[in-house]
Design a protein around this motif. Structure first.
Motif, short mmCIF file in Angstrom:
data_model
loop_
_atom_site.label_atom_id
_atom_site.label_comp_id
_atom_site.label_asym_id
_atom_site.label_seq_id
_atom_site.Cartn_x
_atom_site.Cartn_y
_atom_site.Cartn_z
N ALA A 93 52.10 53.91 -8.24
CA ALA A 93 51.18 53.43 -9.24
C ALA A 93 51.87 52.50 -10.36
CB ALA A 93 50.50 54.54 -10.10
N LEU A 94 53.19 52.90 -10.60
CA LEU A 94 54.09 52.30 -11.56
C LEU A 94 54.41 51.04 -11.16
CD1 LEU A 94 55.18 53.50 -14.28
CD2 LEU A 94 57.54 53.70 -12.95
N VAL A 100 54.22 44.34 -9.42
CA VAL A 100 53.53 43.73 -8.23
C VAL A 100 52.39 43.06 -8.81
CG1 VAL A 100 52.27 43.89 -6.11
CG2 VAL A 100 54.21 45.55 -6.57
N SER A 101 51.59 43.89 -9.68
CA SER A 101 50.21 42.95 -10.13
C SER A 101 50.39 41.79 -10.91
CB SER A 101 49.16 43.94 -10.68
OG SER A 101 49.63 44.76 -11.76
N PRO A 102 51.30 42.00 -12.24
CA PRO A 102 51.58 40.78 -12.82
C PRO A 102 52.16 39.80 -12.14
CG PRO A 102 52.45 42.79 -13.82
CD PRO A 102 52.02 43.21 -12.55
N HIS A 154 55.39 39.16 -19.05
CA HIS A 154 56.30 39.87 -17.90
C HIS A 154 57.17 38.77 -17.25
CE1 HIS A 154 52.52 42.19 -17.78
NE2 HIS A 154 53.19 43.12 -17.35
N PHE A 155 58.38 39.35 -16.82
CA PHE A 155 59.42 38.43 -16.35
C PHE A 155 59.88 37.40 -17.43
CE2 PHE A 155 55.98 39.17 -13.27
CZ PHE A 155 56.57 40.18 -12.52
N ARG A 156 59.27 36.16 -17.40
CA ARG A 156 59.62 35.45 -18.61
C ARG A 156 58.53 35.10 -19.36
NH1 ARG A 156 63.49 30.99 -15.30
NH2 ARG A 156 65.57 32.28 -15.72
N LYS A 157 58.58 35.03 -20.62
CA LYS A 157 57.47 34.71 -21.43
C LYS A 157 56.94 33.01 -21.05
CE LYS A 157 58.44 37.73 -25.10
NZ LYS A 157 57.66 38.73 -24.61
N SER A 158 55.61 32.96 -20.80
CA SER A 158 55.06 31.94 -20.30
C SER A 158 53.71 31.60 -20.81
CB SER A 158 55.05 31.47 -18.82
OG SER A 158 56.24 32.53 -18.31
#
Lengths: 254, 122
Positions: A93-94, A100-102, A154-158
């Protein structure tokens, strides 16, 4: 036929039945707290949403273990196996929610985009991002005629803005949209929209609580931020009016 | 508007606004959304967003193509017709004939034969 038989065998064992029932009840309880606790912050509501999904997924994993995947836990007692499955369900779930989803959504947008560098718009984003304490914000041009803009933290602000949005709006209106998206990044709010999207897929109860009110509030706050910076509500309002008009026309003009 | 009214032969396959947009874009080859809007907007009293929607639909139908222009003046889509007017007319006729042959098979083929031989005959 095989599945029905497996289900019958599974529920014939009282402990399986009670574990499933307890999990579904817990899921319902998390959902009700999330929906009716008006004092809960957005991050608490998000946590409750994930716990609700986890408790829904748990009986499925437990059933799969009981019917076909015993080999994985063949050396364990039932209690140990339940512990392992709990950890597995929590972990999946985490991973699904946080990674995965983002990533799937981000990559699907990135595929249809190219990064904007050295343009007036990227300079505008860069300068404003620095002044609001955001380290590095990448601006992507989304290749679609539909007027769309969204941000990812997430990851990089975009920030993604579509060619259609730029075609439709004037310069000040585009700046208002970019300020709106920067506000989401500053307040770290895009996760609520992504979570709401996945809650709709994963939970049958999502129709009754989809974070709609919270998302509307965040949109209003982001609009307020753009209004505050520009000193007028004219640009963000006309940008919203034009994009709404586009999507209305999109459905009507057939 | 003379030219726009003359194109009613596309009525069955294009909406009135789609027809008007194509009539503007055919002679001009490559155009921006705002340029098309500046011609059609005052005449048809349509919003810029309506022109943008129509161009997107024509792109989906494969009638027009587009490319992103990134220049000093900003970023925008440039739309251009995939076929000129004559080629478009031929493709419309082809589709109509194909669909009749698909639906009626040999009956349609023999009808066309009769029809064209009559025409040739006199």
């Amino acid at each position: 036929m095989g599945l029905l038989f497996d289900l019958e065998v599974f529920f014939y064992n009282p402990s399986n039945f009670y574990v499933t029932l307890a999990s579904v009840m817990a899921s319902l309880l998390f959902f009700l707290i999330m929906k009716f606790n008006k004092k809960a912050s957005n991050s608490h509501k998000l946590m409750l949403a994930y716990m609700h999904v986890f408790a829904l997924v748990f009986p499925v994993l437990y059933f799969v273990y009981s019917t076909g995947c015993r080999m994985l836990f063949s050396s364990c007692h039932r209690f140990q196996a339940i512990m392992y499955i709990t950890a597995l369900a929590l972990l999946s779930a985490l991973i699904a929610a946080m990674l995965v989803s983002p990533l799937v959504i981000y990559q699907s947008f990135k595929k249809k985009s190219k990064q904007l560098q050295g343009s007036y718009l990227s300079d505008f984003v860069e300068q404003n991002a620095v002044s609001y304490g955001l380290k590095e914000v990448k601006l992507y041009l989304l290749k679609t005629a539909k007027p769309l803009a969204m941000s990812f933290s997430h990851f990089r602000k975009s920030i993604f803005i579509s060619v259609g949005m730029i075609d439709l709006l004037g310069r000040k209106e585009i700046e208002a949209v970019l300020l709106h998206e920067l506000s989401h990044l500053k307040d770290n709010t895009p996760s609520l929209k992504i979570s709401s999207f996945f809650l709709r897929i994963l939970s049958p109860l999502s129709k009754f609580a989809s974070f709609g009110r919270e998302i509307d509030e965040e949109e209003r706050n982001a609009d307020k931020f753009a209004v505050g910076v520009q000193g007028t509500r004219r640009h963000i309002f006309s940008a919203r009016k034009k994009t709404d008009e586009f999507f209305r026309n999109y459905n009507d003009l057939k | 508007m003379k030219k726009l009214k003359a194109n009613s032969q596309y009525e069955s396959i294009l909406s009135p606004l789609e027809r008007d947009v194509l009539c503007v874009i055919w002679p001009n080859k490559t155009m921006k959304v705002r340029e098309i809007y500046s011609i059609l907007g005052p005449k048809r009293k349509v919003a810029l967003s309506s022109i943008a929607v129509i161009l997107d639909r024509l792109h989906e139908k494969g009638v027009v193509d587009r490319k992103v222009e990134t220049g000093r003046g900003g970023i925008r889509y440039l739309y251009f017709p995939k076929q000129n007017e004559a080629q478009f007319e031929v493709s419309v006729i082809e589709k109509a004939v194909d669909s009749l042959i698909d639906k009626f098979g040999p009956t349609a083929v023999s009808y066309f034969n009769d029809r064209f031989s009559k025409r040739r005959g006199g």
